[in-house]
Design a protein around this motif. Sequence first.
Motif, short mmCIF file in Angstrom:
data_model
loop_
_atom_site.label_atom_id
_atom_site.label_comp_id
_atom_site.label_asym_id
_atom_site.label_seq_id
_atom_site.Cartn_x
_atom_site.Cartn_y
_atom_site.Cartn_z
N SER A 77 1.25 -6.11 -3.35
CA SER A 77 -0.06 -5.46 -3.30
C SER A 77 -1.19 -6.50 -3.23
O SER A 77 -2.21 -6.25 -2.60
CB SER A 77 -0.27 -4.52 -4.48
N TYR A 81 -0.89 -5.03 0.93
CA TYR A 81 -0.05 -3.88 1.26
C TYR A 81 -0.16 -2.82 0.17
O TYR A 81 -0.47 -3.14 -0.98
CB TYR A 81 1.42 -4.30 1.38
N ARG A 82 0.13 -1.58 0.51
CA ARG A 82 0.23 -0.51 -0.46
C ARG A 82 1.71 -0.26 -0.71
O ARG A 82 2.45 0.12 0.20
CB ARG A 82 -0.44 0.76 0.07
N ALA A 99 6.51 -0.89 1.91
CA ALA A 99 5.06 -0.89 1.76
C ALA A 99 4.41 -0.43 3.05
O ALA A 99 5.05 -0.37 4.10
CB ALA A 99 4.57 -2.27 1.36
N ARG A 101 0.60 -0.86 5.39
CA ARG A 101 -0.69 -1.49 5.60
C ARG A 101 -1.29 -0.79 6.80
O ARG A 101 -0.70 -0.80 7.87
CB ARG A 101 -0.55 -2.97 5.86
#
Length: 121
Positions: A77, A81-82, A99, A101
Motif C-alpha cells: 500500500s 496499490y490498494r 492489489a 492501482r
Amino acid sequence: MNITTLPKPTIATAMVTALMITTGCVTAPGYNAAYGDLYEDVYKDSKVYKKHKKAIKNVDKELYQPAIEQRAANKVSNMGYRVKDVKYKRGDSKIKVKATRGSKDYKIELGYPSYQVIKIK
C-alpha cells in the motif's frame, strides 16, 4: 556466607548458568532465527511438540501469520496499490499479494523475510 561453605553442586550450577548467560548460549527449543531449520527439526521430534502440535500450529496461525501478512500489505500500500488479498504460508519464501492501482489488477510477489518485490504481474 563464604563460597567454600556452599554445596559443590550449587557452585557448579551457578558457574554454568553464569557462563551460559554471558556467552549467549541460552535459547528456547525450536529457536531457528540464525540457523534455519537446524534446531526446528530436532524440536519437532520431541514428545512435547507431538503432544501439543495442534496448539503450536494455532499459535503460528493466530500470531505470526497475520503479522507477516499485515507488514506485506503495508509495504504494497505504501507503493501506491490498494491491497485486496495477502497470502502467506509458513515455510514459504514468498508472500503473494493481490492489489489494484487505478482500474488494473496486479499480483505482487514479495520475498520473505526481506519483503522485497520479486515480481509484479
